[in-house]
Design a protein around this motif. Structure first.
Motif, PDB file in Angstrom:
ATOM      1  N   THR A  58       0.845  -1.191   0.000  1.00 17.26           N
ATOM      2  CA  THR A  58       0.000   0.000   0.000  1.00 17.26           C
ATOM      3  C   THR A  58       0.879   1.238   0.000  1.00 17.26           C
ATOM      4  O   THR A  58       2.080   1.161   0.246  1.00 17.26           O
ATOM      5  CB  THR A  58      -0.924   0.036   1.227  1.00 17.26           C
ATOM      6  OG1 THR A  58      -0.118   0.013   2.410  1.00 17.26           O
ATOM      7  CG2 THR A  58      -1.869  -1.151   1.234  1.00 17.26           C
ATOM      8  N   GLY A  59       0.271   2.378  -0.259  1.00 13.81           N
ATOM      9  CA  GLY A  59       0.992   3.639  -0.135  1.00 13.81           C
ATOM     10  C   GLY A  59       1.415   4.256  -1.445  1.00 13.81           C
ATOM     11  O   GLY A  59       1.976   5.344  -1.458  1.00 13.81           O
ATOM     12  N   GLY A  60       1.173   3.588  -2.577  1.00 15.49           N
ATOM     13  CA  GLY A  60       1.548   4.161  -3.853  1.00 15.49           C
ATOM     14  C   GLY A  60       0.492   5.110  -4.384  1.00 15.49           C
ATOM     15  O   GLY A  60      -0.606   5.228  -3.837  1.00 15.49           O
ATOM     16  N   GLY A  61       0.823   5.781  -5.488  1.00 20.12           N
ATOM     17  CA  GLY A  61      -0.128   6.704  -6.092  1.00 20.12           C
ATOM     18  C   GLY A  61       0.410   7.279  -7.379  1.00 20.12           C
ATOM     19  O   GLY A  61       1.421   6.827  -7.920  1.00 20.12           O
ATOM     20  N   ALA A  62      -0.242   8.304  -7.862  1.00 16.65           N
ATOM     21  CA  ALA A  62       0.116   8.902  -9.145  1.00 16.65           C
ATOM     22  C   ALA A  62       1.517   9.496  -9.136  1.00 16.65           C
ATOM     23  O   ALA A  62       2.134   9.664 -10.191  1.00 16.65           O
ATOM     24  CB  ALA A  62      -0.901   9.979  -9.514  1.00 16.65           C
ATOM     25  N   ALA A  63       2.025   9.841  -7.971  1.00 18.72           N
ATOM     26  CA  ALA A  63       3.355  10.440  -7.869  1.00 18.72           C
ATOM     27  C   ALA A  63       4.464   9.403  -7.776  1.00 18.72           C
ATOM     28  O   ALA A  63       5.638   9.764  -7.605  1.00 18.72           O
ATOM     29  CB  ALA A  63       3.418  11.368  -6.659  1.00 18.72           C
ATOM     30  N   ASP A  64       4.144   8.121  -7.884  1.00 19.34           N
ATOM     31  CA  ASP A  64       5.159   7.064  -7.826  1.00 19.34           C
ATOM     32  C   ASP A  64       6.268   7.324  -8.838  1.00 19.34           C
ATOM     33  O   ASP A  64       6.037   7.896  -9.911  1.00 19.34           O
ATOM     34  CB  ASP A  64       4.530   5.707  -8.130  1.00 19.34           C
ATOM     35  CG  ASP A  64       3.770   5.134  -6.939  1.00 19.34           C
ATOM     36  OD1 ASP A  64       3.712   5.801  -5.899  1.00 19.34           O
ATOM     37  OD2 ASP A  64       3.233   4.021  -7.078  1.00 19.34           O
ATOM     38  N   THR A  65       7.471   6.861  -8.513  1.00 16.62           N
ATOM     39  CA  THR A  65       8.614   7.116  -9.374  1.00 16.62           C
ATOM     40  C   THR A  65       9.554   5.918  -9.388  1.00 16.62           C
ATOM     41  O   THR A  65       9.529   5.084  -8.480  1.00 16.62           O
ATOM     42  CB  THR A  65       9.380   8.368  -8.893  1.00 16.62           C
ATOM     43  OG1 THR A  65      10.479   8.620  -9.780  1.00 16.62           O
ATOM     44  CG2 THR A  65       9.941   8.164  -7.488  1.00 16.62           C
ATOM     45  N   VAL A  66      10.373   5.848 -10.448  1.00 21.37           N
ATOM     46  CA  VAL A  66      11.483   4.904 -10.486  1.00 21.37           C
ATOM     47  C   VAL A  66      12.812   5.659 -10.516  1.00 21.37           C
ATOM     48  O   VAL A  66      13.851   5.076 -10.787  1.00 21.37           O
ATOM     49  CB  VAL A  66      11.388   3.946 -11.693  1.00 21.37           C
ATOM     50  CG1 VAL A  66      10.276   2.944 -11.508  1.00 21.37           C
ATOM     51  CG2 VAL A  66      11.210   4.713 -13.000  1.00 21.37           C
ATOM     52  N   LEU A 239       2.728  -4.677  -6.795  1.00 25.79           N
ATOM     53  CA  LEU A 239       1.354  -4.237  -7.030  1.00 25.79           C
ATOM     54  C   LEU A 239       0.922  -3.252  -5.956  1.00 25.79           C
ATOM     55  O   LEU A 239       1.137  -3.477  -4.763  1.00 25.79           O
ATOM     56  CB  LEU A 239       0.419  -5.453  -7.019  1.00 25.79           C
ATOM     57  CG  LEU A 239       0.640  -6.456  -8.158  1.00 25.79           C
ATOM     58  CD1 LEU A 239       0.056  -7.801  -7.802  1.00 25.79           C
ATOM     59  CD2 LEU A 239       0.009  -5.935  -9.431  1.00 25.79           C
ATOM     60  N   ASN A 240       0.295  -2.161  -6.395  1.00 20.79           N
ATOM     61  CA  ASN A 240      -0.215  -1.156  -5.464  1.00 20.79           C
ATOM     62  C   ASN A 240      -1.648  -1.493  -5.052  1.00 20.79           C
ATOM     63  O   ASN A 240      -2.462  -1.861  -5.900  1.00 20.79           O
ATOM     64  CB  ASN A 240      -0.220   0.227  -6.114  1.00 20.79           C
ATOM     65  CG  ASN A 240       1.162   0.747  -6.374  1.00 20.79           C
ATOM     66  OD1 ASN A 240       1.942   0.137  -7.090  1.00 20.79           O
ATOM     67  ND2 ASN A 240       1.477   1.892  -5.800  1.00 20.79           N
ATOM     68  N   PHE A 241      -1.930  -1.310  -3.757  1.00 16.65           N
ATOM     69  CA  PHE A 241      -3.287  -1.504  -3.239  1.00 16.65           C
ATOM     70  C   PHE A 241      -3.707  -0.246  -2.493  1.00 16.65           C
ATOM     71  O   PHE A 241      -2.888   0.423  -1.861  1.00 16.65           O
ATOM     72  CB  PHE A 241      -3.338  -2.723  -2.314  1.00 16.65           C
ATOM     73  CG  PHE A 241      -3.218  -4.030  -3.049  1.00 16.65           C
ATOM     74  CD1 PHE A 241      -4.341  -4.740  -3.421  1.00 16.65           C
ATOM     75  CD2 PHE A 241      -1.972  -4.537  -3.390  1.00 16.65           C
ATOM     76  CE1 PHE A 241      -4.234  -5.932  -4.116  1.00 16.65           C
ATOM     77  CE2 PHE A 241      -1.846  -5.721  -4.086  1.00 16.65           C
ATOM     78  CZ  PHE A 241      -2.978  -6.428  -4.445  1.00 16.65           C
ATOM     79  N   ASP A 242      -5.005   0.033  -2.576  1.00 19.65           N
ATOM     80  CA  ASP A 242      -5.517   1.259  -1.972  1.00 19.65           C
ATOM     81  C   ASP A 242      -5.666   1.162  -0.455  1.00 19.65           C
ATOM     82  O   ASP A 242      -5.625   2.174   0.232  1.00 19.65           O
ATOM     83  CB  ASP A 242      -6.878   1.624  -2.582  1.00 19.65           C
ATOM     84  CG  ASP A 242      -6.762   2.060  -4.031  1.00 19.65           C
ATOM     85  OD1 ASP A 242      -5.663   2.507  -4.420  1.00 19.65           O
ATOM     86  OD2 ASP A 242      -7.745   1.941  -4.778  1.00 19.65           O
TER      87      ASP A 242
END
Length: 527
Positions: A58-66, A239-242
């Motif tokens: 959890t904790g990801g979003g549109a601002a995620d980066t590599v 995988l991102n989870f809400d």
């Protein structure tokens, strides 16, 4: 290499999940305690190659980066650790070990540190890593026009020089007895001299196949990896989870193989499922409340002290961490040799809290907003418990719950009263990240001249006893006047299918053995 790729792609023989898997809380633990068909057996023997590991976080979003040098959230950090590597690293026991450098040694005056690079290391595209790449990496991190997350920990770095192809000198402006600590921080990774974050090339055990912010990351095995036999996996999928409900449901339905940061309250329940194993690690990770010391009412230290005194810390650890943690004393870095154990342990004192509020001009109590989000397991629960406890002292806490993307958005580091999460660090490196005026994450706006001076002197002290004494003095100032409420340190609990092997307890506070998936392998049924 385009950084795109949608959900629903097939990896090996198993279907991946897209963003926001919303199975909901209904029936969350329905599988636990029931008859489980095909219960897996934990693999034994030597690690076996092959297969895909699907990791839910959890904790990801549109601002995620590599981007190698700008990780913020949990999914960013997991990606960085598997795509890139540092010269040194913190092992499972929180001890510095060599990684891309075989050794890093200081001069007698600690003004110059020399790194001998590991021979034979190649980037994902097959090019050899050289001293010039190391120089370029640190110049990118410390670029004054665009400093990256690790720049504050490298503030004493004056020049990075390639002595020869496999030797690098770090020349400092002031002595640093702990410069190796900065080199071991996960955000200070080595990238090629021509690094482009849109085409992320590193030396890590995995390389990017596709990346969709807020949804999923698909990585494949780095065939050029320098460590013999590793990684064992063919593919790694993050995988991102809400929310935590969807995360746990995905594990129980075998749609993922491992999940990070499970609610500590679910440890005993999940252990009843014979298919599931729990990884429970003692850490120095903390989930503070953050008060901006430059904004009312928190610019009055009497208010800050009152807020620290309304907390029943034992109850907080029990209710938020289900007892899987230890009480804090408003100081981070509990593993640091300079930690001041002599300071009194704070405990709840409602009467004194009321008195301090009255002295600060709030005889009838006050009303505040607390911003929270599911940024880490227990964050929202901690906000709720704090609100209940503070009410006894006449403090009305209005909880404003936002999603993780909003929390880490444009208002991040600007909330008057909020929360955050930090992993295990020693004192000086943590202060450089959050407690100095130039720190990139100075969320409390803490700027105390005496504290700043003590930290600077401690950083330069070559004698360990002298350094520890300076650290203790600085920590005592923050204990009395700082903007953090550090009420406890949590265990890190993760869960995984029994067919997953290679995960061990890790003190860093990072999930799933510090996200070191190069060591993970799968039993036959999963391969």
């Amino acid at each position: 290499m385009p950084l795109a790729g949608g959900p629903g792609r097939r990896v090996s023989r198993r279907h991946l999940l897209g963003t926001g898997l919303a199975l909901g809380a209904t029936g969350l633990l329905a599988a636990c305690g029931s008859t489980q068909p095909g219960v897996s057996i934990q693999p034994s023997g030597n690690p076996q190659p092959g297969g895909t590991l699907r990791v839910g976080l959890t904790g990801g979003g549109a601002a995620d980066t590599v981007d190698a040098h700008t990780p913020v959230g949990t999914t960013d950090i997991a990606r960085v650790i598997n795509l890139y590597e540092t010269l040194l690293y913190w092992d499972d026991d929180y001890t510095i070990q060599p990684r891309l450098a075989t050794s890093v040694t200081p001069s007698e005056d600690a003004m110059t540190w020399t790194a001998q690079l590991r021979p034979g290391v190649r980037f994902h595209d097959g090019r050899p890593m050289t001293a010039e790449d190391v120089v370029a990496s640190f110049e990118r991190i410390t670029n004054p026009d665009d400093p990256k997350a690790g720049a504050s920990s490298l503030s004493m770095l004056d020049e990075t020089v390639a002595v020869d192809e496999l030797t690098v000198q770090f020349r400092l402006s002031t002595p640093s007895a702990i410069f190796d600590d900065a080199l071991a921080q996960y955000m200070n990774t080595i990238v090629p001299a021509d690094y482009d974050p849109e085409n992320p090339i590193g030396t890590g055990p995995f390389k990017v196949d596709s990346f969709t912010p807020g949804q999923q990351s698909v990585f494949t095995r780095n065939e050029h990896y320098w460590q013999d036999g590793e990684p064992y996996l063919d593919e790694l999928v993050i995988l991102n989870f809400d929310d935590e409900d969807a995360l746990v449901n995905a594990l129980l339905s075998t749609q993922v193989d491992a999940i990070g940061q499970i609610p500590l309250a679910l440890i005993e329940v999940l252990q009843t499922d014979p298919r599931i194993s729990i990884l429970n690690s003692e850490t120095g990770a903390w989930l503070p409340f953050t008060m901006r010391v430059d904004r009312p009412p928190y610019d009055d230290n009497r208010v800050r002290e009152a807020f620290r005194l309304v907390i029943d810390r034992e109850q907080m650890v029990e209710q938020v961490y289900s007892g899987h943690g230890v009480v804090g004393n408003d100081l981070y870095a509990p593993f640091d040799p300079g930690y001041p154990d002599h300071l009194p342990q704070r405990s709840q004192d409602i009467e004194r809290a009321r008195q301090l509020l009255a002295e600060a001009g709030y005889p009838d109590g006050l009303e505040v907003e607390l911003v929270t989000a599911p940024i880490q397991s227990g964050a929202v629960e901690a906000a709720q418990v704090f609100a209940q406890q503070a009410a006894a002292a006449g403090i009305t806490v209005n909880i404003r719950r936002v999603d993780a993307t909003t929390f880490f958005g444009e208002d991040y580091l600007h909330w008057d009263f909020a929360q955050d999460f930090w992993y295990t660090r020693n004192f000086i490196s943590q202060a450089a990240q959050g407690s100095l005026p130039e720190a990139p994450f100075n969320e409390t706006r803490w700027d105390h001249p005496e504290f700043n001076d003590l930290v600077a002197r401690a950083r330069e002290a070559l004698d360990e006893d002298e350094r520890d004494a300076l650290i203790a003095q600085a920590m005592e100032i923050e204990y009395h006047e700082g903007g953090y409420i550090v009420w406890g340190f949590s265990n890190q609990a993760d869960a995984y299918q029994n067919y997953v092997a290679g995960l061990v307890p890790n003190r860093t506070g990072l999930s799933l053995s510090g996200y070191e998936f190069r060591r993970v392998w799968l039993g036959e049924e999963a391969r």
